[in-house]
Design a protein around this motif. Structure first.
Motif, PDB file in Angstrom:
ATOM      1  N   LEU A 100       2.496   4.649  -5.810  1.00 17.24           N
ATOM      2  CA  LEU A 100       3.352   4.489  -6.979  1.00 17.24           C
ATOM      3  C   LEU A 100       3.840   3.051  -7.089  1.00 17.24           C
ATOM      4  O   LEU A 100       3.743   2.264  -6.152  1.00 17.24           O
ATOM      5  CB  LEU A 100       4.530   5.449  -6.896  1.00 17.24           C
ATOM      6  N   ALA A 101       4.378   2.700  -8.250  1.00 14.78           N
ATOM      7  CA  ALA A 101       4.823   1.333  -8.517  1.00 14.78           C
ATOM      8  C   ALA A 101       5.847   0.847  -7.501  1.00 14.78           C
ATOM      9  O   ALA A 101       5.884  -0.341  -7.171  1.00 14.78           O
ATOM     10  CB  ALA A 101       5.385   1.239  -9.929  1.00 14.78           C
ATOM     11  N   ASP A 102       6.661   1.756  -6.948  1.00 10.00           N
ATOM     12  CA  ASP A 102       7.686   1.357  -5.978  1.00 10.00           C
ATOM     13  C   ASP A 102       7.168   1.364  -4.537  1.00 10.00           C
ATOM     14  O   ASP A 102       7.933   1.180  -3.595  1.00 10.00           O
ATOM     15  CB  ASP A 102       8.924   2.233  -6.096  1.00 10.00           C
ATOM     16  N   GLY A 103       5.851   1.590  -4.357  1.00 13.54           N
ATOM     17  CA  GLY A 103       5.239   1.554  -3.044  1.00 13.54           C
ATOM     18  C   GLY A 103       5.161   2.889  -2.328  1.00 13.54           C
ATOM     19  O   GLY A 103       4.555   2.987  -1.261  1.00 13.54           O
ATOM     20  N   VAL A 104       5.753   3.936  -2.891  1.00 13.01           N
ATOM     21  CA  VAL A 104       5.679   5.273  -2.298  1.00 13.01           C
ATOM     22  C   VAL A 104       4.233   5.760  -2.357  1.00 13.01           C
ATOM     23  O   VAL A 104       3.573   5.637  -3.387  1.00 13.01           O
ATOM     24  CB  VAL A 104       6.616   6.257  -3.035  1.00 13.01           C
ATOM     25  N   CYS A 105       3.733   6.313  -1.246  1.00 14.09           N
ATOM     26  CA  CYS A 105       2.360   6.819  -1.177  1.00 14.09           C
ATOM     27  C   CYS A 105       2.363   8.345  -1.168  1.00 14.09           C
ATOM     28  O   CYS A 105       3.144   8.964  -0.452  1.00 14.09           O
ATOM     29  CB  CYS A 105       1.668   6.317   0.078  1.00 14.09           C
ATOM     30  N   ILE A 106       1.457   8.927  -1.956  1.00  7.68           N
ATOM     31  CA  ILE A 106       1.319  10.379  -2.027  1.00  7.68           C
ATOM     32  C   ILE A 106      -0.130  10.720  -1.683  1.00  7.68           C
ATOM     33  O   ILE A 106      -1.048  10.287  -2.380  1.00  7.68           O
ATOM     34  CB  ILE A 106       1.689  10.905  -3.425  1.00  7.68           C
ATOM     35  N   SER A 107      -0.322  11.483  -0.616  1.00 10.19           N
ATOM     36  CA  SER A 107      -1.667  11.871  -0.191  1.00 10.19           C
ATOM     37  C   SER A 107      -2.159  13.063  -0.998  1.00 10.19           C
ATOM     38  O   SER A 107      -1.364  13.873  -1.474  1.00 10.19           O
ATOM     39  CB  SER A 107      -1.662  12.234   1.298  1.00 10.19           C
ATOM     40  N   GLY A 108      -3.484  13.166  -1.113  1.00  2.13           N
ATOM     41  CA  GLY A 108      -4.073  14.291  -1.815  1.00  2.13           C
ATOM     42  C   GLY A 108      -5.583  14.177  -1.859  1.00  2.13           C
ATOM     43  O   GLY A 108      -6.177  13.447  -1.070  1.00  2.13           O
TER      44      GLY A 108
END
Length: 93
Positions: free
Chosen positions: A13-21
Motif C-alpha cells: 500500500l501507499a503507506d508501506g503496509v504489505c498484504i500477502s495473498g
C-alpha cells in the motif's frame, strides 16, 4: 500465447503496509493497447486495503515489482474478497 502469472504475491500500500495473498495476472494486447492486470485475493481483509486505490505496488517472488491501481473489490465469501487490479508500466512477470 499470453504471458501470465498465478501464485503468491504481496500488495504494498501507499503507506508501506504489505498484504500477502495470491495473484492471478495476465497481459492484454488488444486493439494496439499493451497492458496487464488481474486479481489479488488477500490472506486477510483490512480497512487499509478497502480504502486503497492509487500508489500501490504488487510484489511477486524474486523481488519483481509492478505498479498497480485497484479497479474494484468484490466479496467472494464472508471472509474473502477479490481485488481487481490494473497494472501500470511493464508487467513484473
Amino acid at each position: 500465447m499470453t504471458p501470465a502469472y498465478s501464485g503468491p504475491a504481496r500488495l504494498i500500500l501507499a503507506d508501506g503496509v504489505c498484504i500477502s495473498g495470491m495473484a492471478s495476472l495476465a497481459t492484454n494486447q488488444r486493439g494496439g493497447l499493451n497492458g496487464w492486470g488481474g486479481t489479488f485475493r488477500p490472506d486477510e481483509i483490512t480497512t487499509d486495503l478497502r480504502n486503497a486505490v492509487e500508489g500501490l505496488q504488487l510484489e511477486l517472488p524474486y523481488d519483481r515489482i509492478g505498479a498497480v491501481a485497484v479497479t474494484g473489490i468484490r466479496k467472494l465469501l464472508a471472509t474473502q474478497v477479490l481485488v481487481s487490479l490494473a497494472g501500470r508500466g511493464p508487467a513484473p512477470f
